[in-house]
Design a protein around this motif. Structure first.
Motif, mmCIF file in Angstrom:
data_model
loop_
_atom_site.group_PDB
_atom_site.id
_atom_site.type_symbol
_atom_site.label_atom_id
_atom_site.label_comp_id
_atom_site.label_asym_id
_atom_site.label_seq_id
_atom_site.Cartn_x
_atom_site.Cartn_y
_atom_site.Cartn_z
ATOM 1 N N GLY A 30 0.979 -1.341 -0.017
ATOM 2 C CA GLY A 30 0.056 -0.120 -0.163
ATOM 3 C C GLY A 30 1.029 1.314 -0.022
ATOM 4 N N VAL A 31 0.484 2.247 0.737
ATOM 5 C CA VAL A 31 1.125 3.532 0.658
ATOM 6 C C VAL A 31 2.363 3.627 1.147
ATOM 7 C CG1 VAL A 31 0.998 5.943 1.634
ATOM 8 C CG2 VAL A 31 -1.231 4.907 0.772
ATOM 9 N N MET A 32 2.450 2.562 2.237
ATOM 10 C CA MET A 32 3.756 2.756 3.131
ATOM 11 C C MET A 32 4.677 1.449 2.254
ATOM 12 S SD MET A 32 3.853 5.151 4.954
ATOM 13 C CE MET A 32 5.447 4.866 5.855
ATOM 14 N N ASP A 51 1.517 -8.825 -1.848
ATOM 15 C CA ASP A 51 0.232 -8.324 -1.509
ATOM 16 C C ASP A 51 -0.663 -9.732 -1.562
ATOM 17 O OD1 ASP A 51 -1.859 -6.585 -0.609
ATOM 18 O OD2 ASP A 51 -0.567 -4.872 -1.073
ATOM 19 N N PHE A 107 0.930 -13.295 -1.493
ATOM 20 C CA PHE A 107 0.944 -14.040 0.050
ATOM 21 C C PHE A 107 0.723 -15.573 -0.431
ATOM 22 C CE2 PHE A 107 -0.174 -9.766 2.063
ATOM 23 C CZ PHE A 107 1.239 -9.587 2.233
ATOM 24 N N ALA A 123 3.871 -4.057 6.404
ATOM 25 C CA ALA A 123 3.191 -2.767 6.188
ATOM 26 C C ALA A 123 1.842 -3.029 5.663
ATOM 27 C CB ALA A 123 4.026 -1.894 5.274
ATOM 28 N N ILE A 124 1.010 -3.909 5.943
ATOM 29 C CA ILE A 124 -0.332 -4.487 5.601
ATOM 30 C C ILE A 124 -1.395 -3.642 6.629
ATOM 31 C CG2 ILE A 124 0.226 -6.559 4.711
ATOM 32 C CD1 ILE A 124 -1.297 -7.765 7.444
ATOM 33 N N VAL A 125 -2.711 -3.682 5.924
ATOM 34 C CA VAL A 125 -3.652 -3.002 6.663
ATOM 35 C C VAL A 125 -3.664 -3.041 8.276
ATOM 36 C CG1 VAL A 125 -5.169 -5.180 6.458
ATOM 37 C CG2 VAL A 125 -6.143 -2.950 6.675
ATOM 38 N N GLU A 126 -3.932 -1.766 8.986
ATOM 39 C CA GLU A 126 -3.785 -1.717 10.284
ATOM 40 C C GLU A 126 -5.052 -2.398 10.951
ATOM 41 O OE1 GLU A 126 -1.326 -0.472 11.783
ATOM 42 O OE2 GLU A 126 -1.743 0.956 13.253
ATOM 43 N N ILE A 130 -5.525 -9.262 11.349
ATOM 44 C CA ILE A 130 -4.934 -9.965 10.162
ATOM 45 C C ILE A 130 -3.497 -9.828 10.353
ATOM 46 C CG2 ILE A 130 -4.564 -9.037 7.882
ATOM 47 C CD1 ILE A 130 -7.480 -7.977 7.893
ATOM 48 N N LYS A 131 -3.078 -8.709 10.953
ATOM 49 C CA LYS A 131 -1.632 -8.745 11.182
ATOM 50 C C LYS A 131 -0.986 -10.076 11.996
ATOM 51 C CE LYS A 131 -0.660 -3.612 11.466
ATOM 52 N NZ LYS A 131 0.098 -3.244 10.130
ATOM 53 N N ASN A 151 5.321 -1.887 11.025
ATOM 54 C CA ASN A 151 5.252 -0.765 10.592
ATOM 55 C C ASN A 151 4.060 -0.088 11.363
ATOM 56 O OD1 ASN A 151 6.518 1.561 9.089
ATOM 57 N ND2 ASN A 151 4.706 1.726 7.841
ATOM 58 N N SER A 153 1.078 2.077 13.120
ATOM 59 C CA SER A 153 1.342 3.175 13.850
ATOM 60 C C SER A 153 0.574 3.132 15.497
ATOM 61 C CB SER A 153 0.456 4.262 12.933
ATOM 62 O OG SER A 153 0.996 4.312 11.872
ATOM 63 N N HIS A 176 8.937 1.922 12.689
ATOM 64 C CA HIS A 176 7.932 2.891 12.071
ATOM 65 C C HIS A 176 8.417 4.005 11.207
ATOM 66 C CE1 HIS A 176 4.644 5.925 13.435
ATOM 67 N NE2 HIS A 176 4.251 5.070 12.429
ATOM 68 N N PHE A 177 8.159 3.734 10.035
ATOM 69 C CA PHE A 177 8.652 4.625 9.035
ATOM 70 C C PHE A 177 7.653 5.819 8.796
ATOM 71 C CE2 PHE A 177 11.250 0.701 7.777
ATOM 72 C CZ PHE A 177 12.423 1.410 7.089
ATOM 73 N N ASN A 179 5.652 8.801 6.339
ATOM 74 C CA ASN A 179 5.434 8.825 4.857
ATOM 75 C C ASN A 179 5.634 10.403 4.496
ATOM 76 O OD1 ASN A 179 4.124 8.579 2.497
ATOM 77 N ND2 ASN A 179 2.041 9.062 3.418
#
Ligand code: NAD
Length: 646
Positions: A30-32, A51, A107, A123-126, A130-131, A151, A153, A176-177, A179
């Protein structure tokens, strides 16, 4: 034959502990994830980006007769995401060719490939469940000893460990990177109680040395350091603005460069980051920090909720606190939000006497003092904002960090503040500020009083070129770690310079080496800088081993003062013009033919004369983010300082 031991560098330290990062698996594109993958490719690492498999075909895929079993369909999400990232402006990748270092997969079919990875970065969905599930799969395929990081937040890092093996737990932590990952310099590293300190030290060094980040080790507390304090600051401003009936433009005039924060100040920053993203972080802190004494400030004010409801989320949706528009004549105009009516009005020019006075000061510290000591509404706002923020920050130490320098490091790198909260407090004077905070009913934490009682009146100090911080535990000063591998010019500024004029300063940086630092406006090269170059080489040739030309300004140099050239031409002062060009060229030749080595360390904008200075050095050590070139050609000028050499 005698052998001489090489000094140990950070890189050697890293390889000395046998860990090397050759392959990284990034989970989630995704974005990150896609942009983090690009940044690893930037630094020469092979990346495996994964992904999910799509659940449905697109119309186009159907028309092409593809099925959900086709590889191009199965990797569509990851491939589209990577292509989208590569089209970003500014680009996440140094050169599009480097994207060949990124292999994509999904995956379901390709998870086994993570067995080669030295670091698996999620860096998957928050979503905690799922993580956790994905980490279960990672556990089965990762090689023993490989680092695994998240990653996230907002999810407490230790919660993601449930059910994992001992080896996994030892090698697991938060990374934690921010954006966009290539450009935002902060990397927060969040170990759990189970993380092996070797892994934390390794990643901290790796982040700084290879990824080009400011690595800050954080405690596993809500929103970590930068977002907790940075978003508090924004939320506090949201509330103060209403209370003091101020406008968006007024706040931005006060909270930008004049106090050492980015030009985007508060509300342009909100628009850039995305108002929904800020609201998310604020909600997370509100929900997860029941004991935070300022918790109510994390409640979203009505006008901000309205913005989110309207979908006015900032740049990503075309409008937020500001909106670009056109006036009746078709000229571009910027509108600003009126938070009382939720209408946009032409952006007003704001002038506060306190801010105008501050702009005349040379040093940021002095600017900050002038703004806070002013008598207008702007100054009163700044006092309330600063005193309330300093109180909050002092109460967060040691909760979010045992060492106060980490708070400043995180805000500097994550939010682009030139002075973090504690450095700002030092600039204002700790003792005087505590008194004022008391007058405003905003007393700091007890440890600040303890520090003052001990006779210490600053959070930071520099001794023998080393930056030290006040340590709460030992109640004394300790060295800020991580300075060993770097020459930090700021730490030399308090020493007597070897030579100095208005535009340049020459420092002795040890080992018989001098450093010439420019400090003109935007580090433009005019007569003072040229004098500095000539004088420095002369001094270096008489008793030193070499000269470095480098600085810690926003830009290395925007080049020669073309405005001055233009004026001379308009006034037909051709002799003067000829003299100025010759002096420039002679100075470049002085660099080239000096009797001592001249090393130039360009960074950021290195234009025109800055580029020529670099071209004539014996060696250049450019930063990764260097934008170098002879831009004068674009204005019709020949780069006569030496830019035409081949
Ligand atoms: P995103 O929504 O852009 O990307 C999430 C990715 O997760 C997508 O590629 C999606 O396909 C994938 N995904 C969705 N469902 C999945 C599933 N069931 N299993 C596996 N993968 C799945 O999110 P993002 O903004 O890139 O955020 C990713 C992580 O980074 C989050 O933990 C977030 O908190 C964190 N983060 C985001 C930012 C930011 O500014 N966006 C900054 C720092 C940290």
């Amino acid at each position: 034959m005698e052998t001489v031991a090489e000094p140990i560098t950070t890189q050697q330290t890293i390889t000395a502990n046998k860990r090397k990062i050759k392959k990284v698996a990034v989970l989630g594109s995704g974005v990150m994830g896609s942009r983090i993958a690009c940044h690893f490719a930037n630094i020469g690492v092979e990346v495996f980006l994964l992904d999910i498999v799509p659940k449905e075909l697109t119309e186009k895929e159907e028309a092409q007769g593809l099925t959900l079993e086709d590889k191009s369909v199965r990797n569509r999400i990851v491939n589209d995401a990577l292509q989208k990232a590569l089209k970003d402006n500014p680009s996440p990748i140094y050169d599009k060719k480097l994207a060949s270092r990124i292999q994509t997969g999904n995956f379901t079919d390709d998870m086994s490939k993570i067995g080669d990875a030295d670091w698996v970065l999620e860096a998957i969905v928050e979503n905690e469940d799922i993580k956790k599930k994905v980490f279960g799969d990672v556990e089965e395929r990762r090689k023993e000893g490989a680092i695994v990081s998240t990653n996230t937040s907002s999810i407490p890092i230790h919660k993601l460990l449930e059910g994992r093996s001992e080896d996994f737990q030892k090698h697991f932590l938060g990374t934690h990177f921010f954006n966009p990952p290539r450009y935002l310099r902060l990397l927060e590293i969040i170990p759990t109680e189970k993380t092996d300190p070797e892994v934390v030290n390794f990643l901290s060094d790796y982040g700084t040395t290879f990824l080009g980040k400011a690595s800050v080790t954080c405690k596993d507390t809500t929103a970590f350091i930068a977002n907790r304090i940075g978003v508090f600051g924004i939320m506090y401003i949201f509330h103060l603005m209403e209370e003091m009936e101020m406008t968006v433009e007024e706040i931005d005039a006060l909270t930008g460069p004049v106090i050492g924060r980015p030009k985007s100040a508060t509300f342009r920053t909100c628009d850039l980051v995305g108002i929904d993203t800020l609201v998310n972080v604020a909600n997370i802190v509100y929900e997860n920090s029941p004991d935070d004494e300022k918790r109510d400030l994390f409640k979203i004010p009505d006008y901000v909720n309205k913005l989110v409801e309207n979908g006015w989320l900032g740049d990503k949706s075309g409008q937020g606190f500001y909106k670009k528009s056109r006036d009746e004549e078709g000229n571009r105009v910027i509108l600003a939000l009126d938070i009382n009516t939720m209408d946009y009005k032409a952006k007003q020019k704001v002038k506060f006497g306190s801010v105008e006075n501050a702009k005349n000061a040379d040093q940021l510290e002095e600017q900050i003092r002038i703004v806070h000591n002013g008598e207008d509404r702007g100054a009163e706002f700044m006092r309330k904002l600063t005193y309330g923020s300093l109180q909050y920050v002092s109460n967060r130490v040691p909760e979010i960090a045992d060492e106060l320098y980490k708070v400043d490091d995180a805000l500097n790198a994550g939010f682009g503040w030139k002075l973090g909260p504690f450095a700002t407090w030092d600039a204002l004077g700790v003792k005087e500020t505590v008194k004022k905070m008391e007058e405003y009913g905003m007393q700091p934490a007890q440890w600040v009083y303890d520090m003052l009682d001990k006779g210490f009146d600053s959070f930071f100090k520099i001794e023998d070129g080393i930056k030290k911080y006040y340590d709460l535990e030992t109640k004394g000063y300790k060295e800020v770690p991580g300075q060993e591998g770097f020459i930090i010019l700021e730490n030399y500024r308090k020493n007597k310079p070897v030579w100095q004029n208005e535009g340049a300063t020459l420092h002795d940086i040890g080992d018989g080496v001098l450093n010439l630092e420019f400090h003109t406006k935007m580090n433009a090269i005019g007569s003072e800088v040229l004098e500095g170059i000539n004088k420095s080489i002369e001094i270096a040739e008489n008793g030193y081993n070499g000269l470095v030309i480098s600085n810690e300004g926003d830009n290395f140099s925007v080049g020669a003062n073309v405005g001055m050239m233009f004026m001379l031409a308009v006034e037909q002062e051709f002799d003067e013009l000829e003299f100025a060009v010759r002096r420039f060229q002679d100075s470049m030749m002085r660099i080239r033919y000096s009797a001592v080595p001249v090393v130039v360390a360009p960074h950021s904008m290195t234009l025109g004369g800055g580029c020529e200075t670099t071209m004539h050095s014996d060696m250049a050590t450019p930063a990764a983010e260097t934008y170098i070139g002879l831009v004068e050609v674009g204005t019709g000028l020949i780069p006569a300082g030496g830019g035409t050499r081949h």
